[in-house]
Enzyme design. Structure first.
Site, PDB file in Angstrom:
ATOM      1  CB  SER A 150     -55.485 -74.068 172.947  1.00 25.58           C
ATOM      2  OG  SER A 150     -56.418 -73.517 173.849  1.00 25.58           O
ATOM      3  CE1 TYR A 177     -51.844 -69.480 179.147  1.00 25.48           C
ATOM      4  CE2 TYR A 177     -53.267 -70.887 180.474  1.00 25.48           C
ATOM      5  CZ  TYR A 177     -52.228 -70.743 179.573  1.00 25.48           C
ATOM      6  OH  TYR A 177     -51.585 -71.859 179.080  1.00 25.48           O
ATOM      7  CE  LYS A 181     -52.905 -69.907 175.204  1.00 23.24           C
ATOM      8  NZ  LYS A 181     -51.802 -70.425 174.378  1.00 23.24           N
TER       9      LYS A 181
END
Length: 314
Positions: A150, A177, A181
């Site tokens: 992550s 993003y 994650k």
């Protein structure tokens, strides 16, 4: 006496004195950076490693210095057909895995879609690995582990289960993003819940900021410098200033979580700097994990949404 690890710990320091002979490990994204170093370190300590990569020629060139039990398999996480073909090959082979390290990923690209129509970051970083790991679950040995890479970037956004592919909202590469994650962490939380009864534990980790990898290939140097400056400006007083890690330092937390850390300590949790991260709330840049990324109800909801999107139940 147990060893003390931290920000600057490297893969070889994590694995010092450890013999991984007889352990079989799958690592995705072995054509550059962290994936190559992770595979190298594990093989150097006796593990049998299968490296997965989209571009096999590139991966062969990147891993040619790895000496030991190492093989490559093709995997394009932006295509569920490729993901399923990779899983089918490994299932047909039948040999179990002790560890799966989901290392591959993309960061902040221009808006795009995978072969199956998913926003690129959500599709590659989360859904591709979601299908691969779930299909390979029968091969994970009792007592095995899954490690999802992550990022501290998860603090940029929670998952959006109503609009995961930016169909209704304007695309922001950093929001995308952050969503992907966060999804990596939530996937680990729910996978751990589902499989811990047979001793299989799942966790997510933040490798740190590593300048030499290809993850930032969609950013100019000016954009990268501006990002680092914004991180430093947002850091709370008393928090160590942001500093780049080397690739061996960045790979260390993945390796630590995979073979060194206590299984009960990391199962369903988030790690950074070779340790289990604290849960933190509020604004500001500091170590730790946001509560929403560990929320069991969010993890279950993401799992259900992911099954719906890929058209497959696990």
């Amino acid at each position: 006496m147990s060893k003390t690890f931290g920000v600057q710990t490297t893969t070889d320091e994590v694995l010092e004195g450890i013999d991984l002979s007889g352990r079989r490990i799958l690592v995705t994204g072995v054509s550059a950076g962290l994936g190559v170093e992770t595979a190298r370190a594990l093989v150097a300590h006796g593990a049998s490693v299968v490296g997965a990569a989209r571009d096999l020629d590139k991966a062969r060139a990147a891993t040619q210095a790895i000496v030991g039990d190492f093989e490559l398999t093709e995997l394009d996480l932006a295509s569920l057909a490729s993901v399923r073909a990779c899983a089918d090959r490994l299932l047909a082979d039948g040999r179990p895995f002790d560890i799966i390290i989901a290392n591959a990923g993309v960061m902040a690209p221009p808006f795009g879609r995978t072969a199956d129509g998913f926003e690129t970051q959500f599709g590659v970083n989360h859904l591709g690995h979601f299908v691969l790991i779930n299909r390979l679950a029968p091969l994970i040995a009792e007592g095995g582990r899954v490690v999802n890479l992550s990022s501290s970037g998860h603090r940029l956004a929670d998952v959006n289960l109503d609009d995961p592919n930016f169909d209704e909202t304007p695309y922001d590469p950093w929001v995308g993003y952050g969503r992907s994650k966060t999804a990596n962490i939530l996937f680990a939380v729910e996978f751990d819940r589902r499989h811990r009864d047979r001793g299989i534990r799942a966790t997510a980790v933040h490798p740190g900021g590593i300048e030499e990898t290809e993850l930032g290939r969609h950013m100019s140097q000016q954009e990268m410098d501006a990002l680092v400056a914004s991180i430093r400006d947002a850091q709370e007083e008393g928090v160590p200033a942001f500093a780049w890690k080397t690739i061996p330092q960045g790979s260390a937390t993945s390796v630590w979580a995979a073979v060194v850390a206590d299984a009960d300590a990391i199962g369903g949790r988030y790690g950074e700097d070779c340790g289990v991260a604290e849960v933190v709330e509020g604004e500001g840049v500091r170590p730790g994990v946001r509560p929403y990324a560990l929320a069991a109800d969010r993890a279950a909801a993401l799992w259900a949404k992911s099954e719906e999107l890929v058209g497959e139940r696990f």
